[in-house]
Design an enzyme around this catalytic site. Structure first.
Site, short mmCIF file in Angstrom:
data_model
loop_
_atom_site.label_atom_id
_atom_site.label_comp_id
_atom_site.label_asym_id
_atom_site.label_seq_id
_atom_site.Cartn_x
_atom_site.Cartn_y
_atom_site.Cartn_z
N SER A 72 4.32 -7.48 -1.18
CA SER A 72 4.07 -7.48 0.26
C SER A 72 4.44 -8.86 0.82
O SER A 72 3.90 -9.87 0.37
CB SER A 72 2.58 -7.20 0.47
N THR B 13 0.84 -1.20 0.00
CA THR B 13 0.00 0.00 0.00
C THR B 13 0.87 1.25 0.00
O THR B 13 0.65 2.18 -0.78
CB THR B 13 -0.93 0.00 1.24
N HIS C 121 3.79 -10.51 3.48
CA HIS C 121 2.83 -11.39 4.17
C HIS C 121 1.96 -12.21 3.21
O HIS C 121 1.26 -13.12 3.63
CB HIS C 121 1.97 -10.60 5.18
N THR D 149 14.63 4.40 10.06
CA THR D 149 15.52 3.27 10.32
C THR D 149 14.89 1.98 9.83
O THR D 149 13.72 1.69 10.12
CB THR D 149 15.83 3.19 11.84
N ASN E 281 -6.97 -9.88 -6.53
CA ASN E 281 -6.97 -10.52 -5.21
C ASN E 281 -8.31 -11.13 -4.83
O ASN E 281 -8.39 -11.98 -3.96
CB ASN E 281 -6.54 -9.52 -4.13
N GLN F 187 -0.32 -10.22 -5.52
CA GLN F 187 -0.83 -11.60 -5.47
C GLN F 187 0.03 -12.58 -6.29
O GLN F 187 -0.20 -13.79 -6.22
CB GLN F 187 -2.28 -11.65 -5.94
N CYS G 149 -24.19 -8.77 0.40
CA CYS G 149 -25.41 -9.36 0.91
C CYS G 149 -25.26 -10.56 1.84
O CYS G 149 -26.23 -11.20 2.14
CB CYS G 149 -26.31 -9.79 -0.26
#
Ligand code: PLP
Length: 373
Positions: free
Chosen positions: A199, A72, A201, A237, A151, A179, A325
């Protein structure tokens, strides 16, 4: 209670070897990488070795990798810098991008009054390439921001084709590869792309660390001001243990890619087969999707729709909402809203996303549980 994690597009469990590596670095490399003494230099060496590891697997120069706190952050920085520093007057994107891209673009449009063009996708999630080509034939300084793998649906964009069109039109190309990095081979030397973001993770690494690839000779300006870290582009840092963990995670992902991809592809095929046997009217959202994401539309009644995720969660099963929904207050998925009819959107769609830690038995339990709802 048994926990079954089928939400690997949201995040992935960290590999034990990655945790071990991070603990080792935290224990032995506490120096500030900017310090000139040997303890600092030792930490700095961990960072630079990590950068080289990442660059080796993605076939680029280590200098082209810039560490950030997340994808991000990297996307915000690149798009903002493109407008502020490269004089970009227009952004071409699609309505099915991640919010990291869409909301950054909205903010830039608000602040700088730039032109934004959204490409549509069809009911299979396939991008309107002819319109991209047409837009790029206009003489406007442009950055194109289109993702590699969606994603929510796993739909794959043809980034070679997009990159070639951008290259021809001298437009910049930013690609959200969150992804796909670590899950498919990417040769950044060959790929006609200027910026990619990743990313850790998402590939069994730690959270709070990512990176940007910035093609050589493109000089961005900092988003965060301060010290000289990351060429002064990203002051602060460095998180040495997270950077080391990310490099380890990427290395393991690529070292095990062939067998893990085959295993995960089989899981996905098995899962859809079991769902089809249990619910013959089940449909897949998106055509030609990536091997670890299965987004399905289930033929459930409105009453069942409302409680489906809650019921799965009660049974220890983690999957993601695919569409609206399922709870009255949740907004529809902005991705599926572009692809499905109103009627289909009212039914439950689920995103099931796999990793090599999943098993066929877990899928059996998941399908059995769905049958019981
Ligand atoms: N882009 C895509 C396609 C994603 O799936 C995600 C994560 O959900 C992001 C961007 C944001 O990544 P991060 O968690 O590093 O901010």
């Amino acid at each position: 209670m048994q926990k079954i994690y089928l939400d690997n597009a949201a995040t992935t469990p960290i590999r034990q070897e990655v945790i071990d590596e991070m603990v080792k670095v935290m224990q032995s490399e506490f120096g500030n990488p900017s310090s000139t003494h040997s303890i600092g230099r030792s930490s700095k060496a961990v960072i630079e070795t990590s950068r080289k590891t990442i660059a080796r697997y993605l076939h680029c120069n280590a200098q082209e990798i810039v560490f950030t706190s997340s994808a991000t952050e990297a996307t915000n920085w690149i798009l903002r810098s493109a407008v502020k520093d490269f004089g970009v007057k227009r952004i071409i994107t699609s309505r099915v991008e991640h919010h990291a891209t869409l909301y950054t673009i909205l903010a830039l449009q608000d602040e700088f009054g730039i032109q934004v063009e959204y490409l549509n996708v069809d009911c299979d999630g396939v991008l309107d390439y002819p319109r991209l080509e047409k837009l790029l034939s206009e003489d406007v300084k442009t950055i194109v921001s289109l993702m590699h793998v969606n994603n929510e649906t796993g739909v794959i964009n043809d980034i070679n084709r997009i990159g070639a069109l951008c290259h021809q039109a001298k437009a910049l190309f930013h690609c959200d590869t969150v992804q796909s990095i670590g899950k498919t081979e990417l040769d950044l030397q060959q790929l006609p792309v200027d910026f990619v973001v990743a990313s850790a993770h998402k590939f069994h690494g730690p959270k709070g660390i990512g990176f940007a690839f910035v093609r050589k000779n493109l000089v961005l300006q900092p988003m965060i001001f301060g010290g000289e870290q990351e060429k002064g582009w990203r002051a602060g840092t460095e998180s040495v243990h997270q950077i080391a963990g990310m490099a380890k995670a990427l290395e393991l992902s690529y070292e095990h890619l062939t067998e893990e991809r085959a295993f995960i592809s089989n899981l996905k095929t098995y899962c859809f087969g079991q769902l089809k046997a249990a619910f013959p009217a089940v449909e897949v959202n998106g055509a030609a999707t990536f091997y670890n994401i299965l987004n399905v539309l289930l033929p459930f009644s409105p009453e069942k729709t409302a409680m489906i995720l809650f019921n799965l969660d009660m049974k220890g099963i983690a999957v993601s909402r695919g569409s609206a929904c399922q709870s009255g207050s949740i907004k529809p998925s902005h991705v599926l809203a572009e692809m499905l009819t109103e009627e289909a959107l009212a039914k439950p769609s689920l995103r099931i996303s796999f990793s090599h830690y999943n098993t066929n038995e877990e899928i059996d339990y998941f399908v059995e549980t769905l049958k019981g709802i």
